[in-house]
Scaffold this active site. Sequence first.
Site, PDB file in Angstrom:
ATOM      1  N   CYS A  65      22.988 -16.508-118.601  1.00 30.74           N
ATOM      2  CA  CYS A  65      22.173 -17.158-117.569  1.00 30.74           C
ATOM      3  C   CYS A  65      21.240 -16.166-116.878  1.00 30.74           C
ATOM      4  CB  CYS A  65      23.109 -17.819-116.559  1.00 30.74           C
ATOM      5  SG  CYS A  65      22.311 -18.430-115.078  1.00 30.74           S
ATOM      6  N   CYS A  68      21.375 -16.199-113.034  1.00 37.34           N
ATOM      7  CA  CYS A  68      22.621 -15.561-112.585  1.00 37.34           C
ATOM      8  C   CYS A  68      22.442 -14.044-112.491  1.00 37.34           C
ATOM      9  CB  CYS A  68      23.773 -15.885-113.537  1.00 37.34           C
ATOM     10  SG  CYS A  68      24.178 -17.634-113.653  1.00 37.34           S
TER      11      CYS A  68
END
Length: 144
Positions: A65, A68
């Site tokens: 991600c 993230c």
Amino acid sequence: MNKAIIVCPNCGTSNRVPAASAGKPRCGNCRHWLPWIVDAGDEDFRLVAEESSVPVLVDFWAVWCGPCRTVSPVLDQLARERAGNLKLVRVDVDQAPRLSSRFGIQAIPTLMVLIDGKIVARQAGAAPAQALRSWLDGAIARVS
């Protein structure tokens, strides 16, 4: 249960910090509060996060991600700024499918603030550093 190695921001000493403890981590050398940054999963989340002696910022994330990875350094900084008063617990959604299901994680990153094991705030998606700082401070202040 794993122990993290945390370098004291005050004196540079490496310290082993347990994922769960009744107290709060301090540097073994200079006794300053240490940032408490640990990982948790399906098996140890209750002990690590829900039974914490300090408020917990939970970061549901994944290796793949991009947002993230953008938010992660900001969360580390928040944990350093609030050493002794906050625990950052990272949960890799790919490694903790039961937790992802339990908390209904549909987007990552998803952040939650737990105080005394109860969710007091939740936010999905990446946000700028100042917005995350304000969100976290507001969540903790509402309960205090």
